[in-house]
Design a protein around this motif. Structure first.
Motif, PDB file in Angstrom:
ATOM      1  N   GLY A   1       0.813  -1.206   0.000  1.00 38.36           N
ATOM      2  CA  GLY A   1       0.000   0.000   0.000  1.00 38.36           C
ATOM      3  C   GLY A   1       0.849   1.260   0.000  1.00 38.36           C
ATOM      4  N   CYS A   2       0.241   2.369  -0.373  1.00 37.36           N
ATOM      5  CA  CYS A   2       0.924   3.658  -0.418  1.00 37.36           C
ATOM      6  C   CYS A   2       0.289   4.592   0.607  1.00 37.36           C
ATOM      7  N   VAL A   3       1.093   5.103   1.520  1.00 37.78           N
ATOM      8  CA  VAL A   3       0.593   6.025   2.539  1.00 37.78           C
ATOM      9  C   VAL A   3       0.345   7.383   1.900  1.00 37.78           C
ATOM     10  N   GLU A   4      -0.870   7.885   2.043  1.00 35.52           N
ATOM     11  CA  GLU A   4      -1.246   9.149   1.417  1.00 35.52           C
ATOM     12  C   GLU A   4      -1.460  10.268   2.429  1.00 35.52           C
ATOM     13  N   ASP A   5      -1.729   9.929   3.687  1.00 32.77           N
ATOM     14  CA  ASP A   5      -1.991  10.968   4.682  1.00 32.77           C
ATOM     15  C   ASP A   5      -1.896  10.362   6.073  1.00 32.77           C
ATOM     16  N   VAL A   6      -1.675  11.238   7.063  1.00 34.45           N
ATOM     17  CA  VAL A   6      -1.644  10.825   8.462  1.00 34.45           C
ATOM     18  C   VAL A   6      -2.511  11.784   9.262  1.00 34.45           C
ATOM     19  N   SER A  10      -6.236  11.648  15.541  1.00 34.53           N
ATOM     20  CA  SER A  10      -6.952  10.387  15.772  1.00 34.53           C
ATOM     21  C   SER A  10      -6.042   9.172  15.654  1.00 34.53           C
ATOM     22  N   ARG A  11      -4.754   9.406  15.376  1.00 36.91           N
ATOM     23  CA  ARG A  11      -3.764   8.340  15.242  1.00 36.91           C
ATOM     24  C   ARG A  11      -4.190   7.312  14.197  1.00 36.91           C
ATOM     25  N   LYS A  12      -4.334   7.796  12.979  1.00 32.53           N
ATOM     26  CA  LYS A  12      -4.673   6.922  11.870  1.00 32.53           C
ATOM     27  C   LYS A  12      -3.847   7.293  10.645  1.00 32.53           C
ATOM     28  N   VAL A  13      -3.565   6.294   9.822  1.00 33.12           N
ATOM     29  CA  VAL A  13      -2.816   6.471   8.581  1.00 33.12           C
ATOM     30  C   VAL A  13      -3.703   6.064   7.413  1.00 33.12           C
ATOM     31  N   ARG A  14      -3.824   6.950   6.432  1.00 29.41           N
ATOM     32  CA  ARG A  14      -4.612   6.629   5.245  1.00 29.41           C
ATOM     33  C   ARG A  14      -3.724   5.935   4.214  1.00 29.41           C
ATOM     34  N   VAL A  15      -4.137   4.744   3.814  1.00 30.79           N
ATOM     35  CA  VAL A  15      -3.340   3.916   2.912  1.00 30.79           C
ATOM     36  C   VAL A  15      -4.172   3.564   1.682  1.00 30.79           C
ATOM     37  N   ALA A  16      -3.586   3.762   0.508  1.00 29.36           N
ATOM     38  CA  ALA A  16      -4.204   3.318  -0.741  1.00 29.36           C
ATOM     39  C   ALA A  16      -3.667   1.933  -1.066  1.00 29.36           C
ATOM     40  N   CYS A  17      -4.535   0.954  -0.982  1.00 25.64           N
ATOM     41  CA  CYS A  17      -4.123  -0.436  -1.203  1.00 25.64           C
ATOM     42  C   CYS A  17      -5.249  -1.150  -1.951  1.00 25.64           C
ATOM     43  N   GLY A  18      -5.457  -0.770  -3.208  1.00 24.31           N
ATOM     44  CA  GLY A  18      -6.600  -1.270  -3.939  1.00 24.31           C
ATOM     45  C   GLY A  18      -7.849  -0.484  -3.584  1.00 24.31           C
ATOM     46  N   GLU A  19      -8.032  -0.276  -2.299  1.00 27.23           N
ATOM     47  CA  GLU A  19      -9.085   0.580  -1.796  1.00 27.23           C
ATOM     48  C   GLU A  19      -8.487   1.465  -0.711  1.00 27.23           C
ATOM     49  N   GLU A  20      -9.205   2.501  -0.317  1.00 24.88           N
ATOM     50  CA  GLU A  20      -8.690   3.410   0.695  1.00 24.88           C
ATOM     51  C   GLU A  20      -8.946   2.847   2.080  1.00 24.88           C
TER      52      GLU A  20
END
Length: 329
Positions: A1-6, A10-20
């Motif tokens: 996956g590719c990290v797109e935002d942090v 809320s301590r979360k990482v947005r990852v694009a891995c086929g789906e968000e």
């Protein structure tokens, strides 16, 4: 996956891995590395070779050998000359070592191509900087400059590429250079994610404290980090090299464990062990622990340094054996 935002709140990482996906974290370590620095030069992105990854390095090696083969088959002298002209942009550590090694390789390969003449082979190294190998200091830079020019390399300092077109490159000194090979080694920069995070940066790199900490529960290490070197008189940041990235990773592991109640946090303090550059044959330059070396002593240090850095004993033995075979072959 590719990290797109942090989302630090809320301590979360947005990852694009086929789906968000939004993945939660307890502790976060940012080790994003670096990407090749790009400039707004027409044609640059489509027509040049990079040297950031092993795959790119192998591609360059294969391409250079292919140019020798195609030049040998060419009947037009101008086409042959263009295929035997190689331009390296960037006279820092990577560019200088690459140009030196590949020039030597092509010179040795000429004996396999009877239609090619040594006078047709042309290597150019250009940089907007006034010095070669500025990372190793002026003394070793001058030695390298004299050595490469004696080998016949055309080195143009204070010069850059202003345009790249199919089959040719235009330099800032007005030269239009027919060539089929342009290698881009003019530095690295942090990936776009770093700027997107909205955290404090210095010269494009994330500002961390002496514990390599960005904020609560978040640390960063490697090429994209600006950590002040306390041993530098000018308080410059540690350079983006592997020796620092590896050691910073160890420090962060200790500090993450300490944040979970295991052990105590430690600061990052490390004196630069120095840099080495292999210039082919018995020639090299090195500055181990601040001591400038040239020629065969530098070559020994360079090979030893690289051998020590290779992980696992079996890999060390295999590489050392390859070097011995190359010496006698």
């Amino acid at each position: 996956g590719c990290v797109e935002d942090v989302d630090f709140e809320s301590r979360k990482v947005r990852v694009a891995c086929g789906e968000e996906l939004w993945l939660p974290y307890d502790r976060l370590v940012l080790a994003t590395g670096s990407v090749a620095r790009e400039v707004a030069t027409p044609g640059l992105g489509e027509l040049v070779f990079g040297l950031k990854t092993l795959a790119e390095g192998q591609s360059v090696h294969d391409h250079v050998l292919q140019q020798l083969q195609l030049a040998d088959a060419a009947t037009d002298p101008e086409v042959r000359r263009a295929r035997l002209t190689f331009l390296v942009v960037g006279a820092g550590y990577t560019g200088t070592e690459t140009a030196a090694q590949l020039q030597r390789m092509t010179q040795k390969q000429l004996s396999s191509f009877p239609r090619l003449s040594a006078s047709d082979l042309r290597w150019l190294l250009v940089d907007v900087s006034p010095n070669v190998l500025p990372e190793l200091g002026p003394r070793l830079g001058r030695y390298t400059l004299r050595l490469l020019r004696r080998r016949g390399m055309d080195i143009r300092l204070g010069t850059t590429v202003t345009a790249v077109r199919p089959g040719e490159a235009e330099l800032s000194d007005g030269t239009v250079l027919p060539c089929r090979t342009i290698l881009w080694t003019a530095g690295v920069t942090s990936p776009p994610l770093v700027a997107h995070l909205g955290l404090p940066v210095r010269r494009g790199r994330l500002v961390v404290d002496e514990y390599l900490k960005l904020r609560d529960h978040v640390w960063a290490a490697g090429d994209s980090v600006a950590a002040i070197d306390p041993y530098d008189r000018d308080e410059m940041d540690y350079p983006p090299t592997a020796q620092h990235a590896q050691r910073q990773g160890t420090v962060i592991a200790r500090n993450v464990a300490a944040s979970l109640g295991v052990g105590t946090p430690i600061t990052y303090r490390h004196r630069d062990l120095g840099l080495v550059a292999d210039l082919g044959g018995t020639k090299a330059v090195a500055r181990p622990l601040g001591l400038p070396l040239t020629g065969l002593p530098a070559k020994v240090v360079t090979k030893g340094y690289h051998l020590i850095a290779i992980p696992y004993r079996a890999n060390k033995l295999r590489v050392a054996a390859d070097w011995l075979v190359n010496i006698v072959s």
